[in-house]
Design an enzyme around this catalytic site. Structure first.
Site: not given
Ligand code: FES
Length: 147
Positions: A34, A104
């Site tokens: 991400c 996360c």
């Molecule tokens: Fe990767 Fe939240 S989407 S840390």
């Protein structure tokens, strides 16, 4: 996908955001998938108590909220108790995260571990139960399981 009120609160008003000059330990971890990055600074006193903690997070709303909550949970704790602040504990304290956002919270746990690791290295000590943290949690199999 909806966030709990606590997540929204910690995202809108993050606690302990910033940095510590000359920290006892600092740890940075990211998730290559991400692209989010989290850095945690720890100020640990002679008794091994986390006197202060700050974070900087370049990431999604859940990453900011979990950093904020994780730092609140380790503040004032002994190193031993700070180690027990798992991503599950952080999620629970935030009244849960949507399943796609659980990773996360792993970033928050790992960033604290990385900062503790740095502290141990600087002081030539071994913290029992602390394993060398990954810099990219996506490599971590535990991270995969938590999805
Ligand atoms: Fe990767 Fe939240 S989407 S840390």
């Amino acid at each position: 996908m909806s966030y709990s009120e606590k997540v929204m609160d910690h995202f809108s008003h993050p606690r302990n955001m910033g940095e510590i000059e000359n920290p006892s330990g600092v740890g940075t971890v990211g998730n290559a998938q991400c692209g989010d990055i989290m850095r945690v600074y720890l100020d640990i006193d002679e008794e091994g108590i986390v006197r202060d903690v700050k974070f900087k997070t370049f990431g999604c709303a859940a990453a900011v909220a979990t950093s904020s909550m994780a730092t609140e949970l380790v503040k004032g704790k002994s190193i031993e108790d700070a180690l027990k602040v798992t991503n599950t504990a952080v999620c629970e304290a935030l009244d849960g995260l949507p399943p796609v956002k659980v990773h996360c919270s792993l970033l928050a746990e790992e960033a604290i571990h990385a900062a503790l690791w740095d502290y141990a290295k600087k002081n030539g000590i071994v913290i029992e139960g602390l394993e060398q943290p990954k810099t990219d949690i996506h490599d971590d199999e535990v991270a995969e399981e938590a999805y």
